[in-house]
Scaffold this motif. Structure first.
Motif, PDB file in Angstrom:
ATOM      1  N   ASP A 169       0.817  -1.212   0.000  1.00 28.07           N
ATOM      2  CA  ASP A 169       0.000   0.000   0.000  1.00 28.07           C
ATOM      3  C   ASP A 169       0.851   1.263   0.000  1.00 28.07           C
ATOM      4  O   ASP A 169       0.432   2.310  -0.512  1.00 28.07           O
ATOM      5  N   THR A 185       1.529   2.522  -3.472  1.00 30.36           N
ATOM      6  CA  THR A 185       0.394   2.950  -4.286  1.00 30.36           C
ATOM      7  C   THR A 185       0.213   4.465  -4.174  1.00 30.36           C
ATOM      8  O   THR A 185       0.026   4.994  -3.076  1.00 30.36           O
ATOM      9  N   GLY A 186       0.287   5.137  -5.302  1.00 34.91           N
ATOM     10  CA  GLY A 186       0.109   6.582  -5.320  1.00 34.91           C
ATOM     11  C   GLY A 186       1.309   7.360  -4.820  1.00 34.91           C
ATOM     12  O   GLY A 186       1.236   8.583  -4.672  1.00 34.91           O
ATOM     13  N   SER A 187       2.421   6.658  -4.574  1.00 34.62           N
ATOM     14  CA  SER A 187       3.606   7.326  -4.037  1.00 34.62           C
ATOM     15  C   SER A 187       4.817   7.099  -4.933  1.00 34.62           C
ATOM     16  O   SER A 187       4.870   6.154  -5.724  1.00 34.62           O
ATOM     17  N   CYS A 188       5.762   7.971  -4.769  1.00 34.03           N
ATOM     18  CA  CYS A 188       7.067   7.847  -5.403  1.00 34.03           C
ATOM     19  C   CYS A 188       8.070   7.700  -4.256  1.00 34.03           C
ATOM     20  O   CYS A 188       8.165   8.580  -3.394  1.00 34.03           O
ATOM     21  N   LYS A 218       4.537  12.310  -3.819  1.00 33.35           N
ATOM     22  CA  LYS A 218       3.424  11.858  -4.637  1.00 33.35           C
ATOM     23  C   LYS A 218       3.904  11.265  -5.960  1.00 33.35           C
ATOM     24  O   LYS A 218       4.908  11.670  -6.519  1.00 33.35           O
ATOM     25  N   SER A 219       3.147  10.297  -6.439  1.00 33.68           N
ATOM     26  CA  SER A 219       3.427   9.690  -7.735  1.00 33.68           C
ATOM     27  C   SER A 219       3.459  10.742  -8.832  1.00 33.68           C
ATOM     28  O   SER A 219       2.664  11.689  -8.828  1.00 33.68           O
ATOM     29  N   ASP A 245       8.214   4.307  -8.699  1.00 35.17           N
ATOM     30  CA  ASP A 245       6.896   4.908  -8.894  1.00 35.17           C
ATOM     31  C   ASP A 245       6.027   3.830  -9.531  1.00 35.17           C
ATOM     32  O   ASP A 245       5.884   3.750 -10.754  1.00 35.17           O
ATOM     33  N   THR A 293       2.841   3.331  -9.420  1.00 37.28           N
ATOM     34  CA  THR A 293       1.631   3.827 -10.069  1.00 37.28           C
ATOM     35  C   THR A 293       1.926   4.278 -11.501  1.00 37.28           C
ATOM     36  O   THR A 293       1.128   4.032 -12.421  1.00 37.28           O
TER      37      THR A 293
END
Length: 267
Positions: free
Chosen positions: A16, A19-22, A36-37, A163, A165
């Motif tokens: 998790d 997800t949506g993160s860098c 953030k991604s 990344d 995502t």
């Protein structure tokens, strides 16, 4: 978790988290960053590597092994092995021809399994090469989407930005002094650690330990005069068997006898 690993585990990054993160990992300085991604702007010294998803949603990249066409290799940051390959793939591609091949034990919920051990001359990821990679050949490779996996020691040869995502991981090569070592066993002793002793669970084929007559069940209570305790895996004592070939190691047995073992490259 800390008890299972034998050392403090401060944080675990679950799926998790990606997800949506860098997520940037700086192994040389033991630090990480999360943003953030889509916000990472790669400079010219970074290489973008596409991420794929296997049948069980495992992440993989494509890499060339010893100059062969690129193949899918799962990314496993929880693996202490630099590289794992399906033994069937390694044999079919002639990767074992003319090489020293030994054995290694891997423990799991179903017990200890014996696999192959050898060294891969080179692995290349989008033009970034790493040489002399200690490799485990898995005799029962289960993935239908990949032929092996890339573990933490190999990933740690680079600065890394994930990344998931966006579908990419970026790699930047590190200088030799900043890379984490890809440790290679030169003893031939497969060991299980307890708070007071090391128990031999496997003796590698054609290794210094096999030639010196070591056997499964032998118990070691001290290495070079330093007693085995709960901190064994936290310090440098566990790395003694990866010291340069020719190093003489003194091992104190539970009986009180001291045995000497001279390290050597056996795979």
């Amino acid at each position: 978790m800390s008890a299972a690993f034998g050392r403090p585990i401060d944080i675990l990054l679950g799926a998790d988290m990606f997800t949506g993160s860098c997520i940037a990992l700086d192994f040389a300085k033991r630090r990480m960053a999360v943003v953030k991604s889509g916000t990472f702007l790669a400079g010219p010294d970074w290489r973008a590597v596409a991420l794929g998803r296997g049948a069980k949603q495992e992440l993989f990249i494509r890499a060339s092994v010893s100059g062969l066409p690129p193949v899918p290799l799962m990314i496993d940051l929880g693996s202490s092995a630099a590289l794992m390959l399906s033994s069937a793939y390694a044999r079919d591609q002639g990767l074992l021809n003319g090489k020293l091949v030994s054995t290694a034990a891997i423990g799991g919920v179903d017990g200890v399994r014996i696999n192959d051990a050898f060294t891969i001359q080179n692995i290349n990821i989008e033009g970034l090469g790493v040489s002399n990679v200690p490799t485990l050949g898995m005799r029962a490779w289960l993935s239908t989407s990949t032929v092996g996996n890339v573990g933490l020691p190999l990933i740690a040869q680079f600065d890394v930005v994930f990344d998931v995502t966006a579908g990419f991981v970026w790699l930047r090569p590190l200088g030799p002094r900043r890379r984490l070592p890809m440790l290679k066993d030169r003893s031939g002793l497969g060991l299980a650690a307890s708070p007071t002793a090391l128990t031999v669970v496997h003796v590698a084929a054609n290794s210094p330990a096999e030639k010196a007559g070591w056997a499964v069940g032998d118990r070691i209570v001290a290495v070079n005069g330093h007693s085995i305790d709960a901190n064994y895996t936290r310090g440098e004592l566990w790395q003694v068997r990866s010291r340069p070939a020719g190093t003489l190691v003194k091992l104190t047995m539970a009986s009180g006898d001291v045995r000497e073992l001279r390290l050597a490259d056996y795979y």
